[in-house]
Design a protein around this motif. Sequence first.
Motif, mmCIF file in Angstrom:
data_model
loop_
_atom_site.group_PDB
_atom_site.id
_atom_site.type_symbol
_atom_site.label_atom_id
_atom_site.label_comp_id
_atom_site.label_asym_id
_atom_site.label_seq_id
_atom_site.Cartn_x
_atom_site.Cartn_y
_atom_site.Cartn_z
ATOM 1 N N ASN A 106 0.799 -1.227 0.000
ATOM 2 C CA ASN A 106 0.000 0.000 0.000
ATOM 3 C C ASN A 106 0.833 1.279 0.000
ATOM 4 N N PHE A 107 2.052 1.209 0.508
ATOM 5 C CA PHE A 107 2.921 2.382 0.440
ATOM 6 C C PHE A 107 4.139 2.145 -0.440
ATOM 7 N N TRP A 108 5.021 1.223 -0.035
ATOM 8 C CA TRP A 108 6.260 1.027 -0.792
ATOM 9 C C TRP A 108 5.996 0.587 -2.228
ATOM 10 N N GLY A 109 5.034 -0.311 -2.410
ATOM 11 C CA GLY A 109 4.715 -0.753 -3.765
ATOM 12 C C GLY A 109 4.163 0.379 -4.613
ATOM 13 N N ALA A 110 3.243 1.157 -4.012
ATOM 14 C CA ALA A 110 2.676 2.293 -4.749
ATOM 15 C C ALA A 110 3.753 3.297 -5.122
ATOM 16 N N LEU A 111 4.668 3.577 -4.183
ATOM 17 C CA LEU A 111 5.756 4.521 -4.475
ATOM 18 C C LEU A 111 6.690 3.968 -5.540
#
Length: 246
Positions: A106-111
């Motif tokens: 939800n965060f690292w993948g999206a970034l």
Amino acid sequence: MKFYGTQMWISNATALVTGAGRGLGHHFARELLARGAKVYATAREPGALTLEGVHPLALDVTDPDSVSAAADAAADVDHLVNNAGLFLGSTLLGDLEAVRAEMDVNFWGALSVVRAFAPVLASNGGGAILNVASIASWSAIPGNSGYAVSKAANWNMSNALRHELAGQRTLVTSLHFTAIDTDMLRGHDIPKGDPVDVVRAALDGVEAGEFEVVADSPTRAQKVALGEDPRQSYVELAKVFDSRHR
């Protein structure tokens, strides 16, 4: 002067949707097609992509090599829908691996996806990024604390990227909504909205150049509550959970 967004047209755009094999991502891909876009629909297993008319593409947002390969394969993209998400019902003092998994998607993948596709969008004139966040960006309820923390990070990621991508004429929009009727919440006996309504509100917002789309009244109320004494949010949550367990 820096560019912070203007009107975007989805008709004749080239869009890429992460997590398009099911749920909200499937609805995004279908609505983008209906609005006249070319659509790359991505999933970890491309065989899960059953929607006719899309260009299927393998993508695991937690795998840097997979993300890089997708950016190379979809070099004509000017609209990115950063939708892939994970909800495990983790708690911060519970299974730490589950918390890490939610943050990784939800965060690292999206970034990671934004970092790979930002140069692609720049080379194609700028375009738009839609990051799918949640009402949970602004509220943690019992049983979703890992997810809430990851979506709070996702929300502020959009706020930060808006500054960093303004120079390349890329709009960054953050999407927030309450529970919807998709596979992610299957088995959860709670009120659920229609994902089609959320998708249409999100894409209308992108076309209007909005920085943030708040898709329903409960989510709007939750954002307003951020300006109030946080104790009151706990009082209201207690009322909800007490009523469910009577």
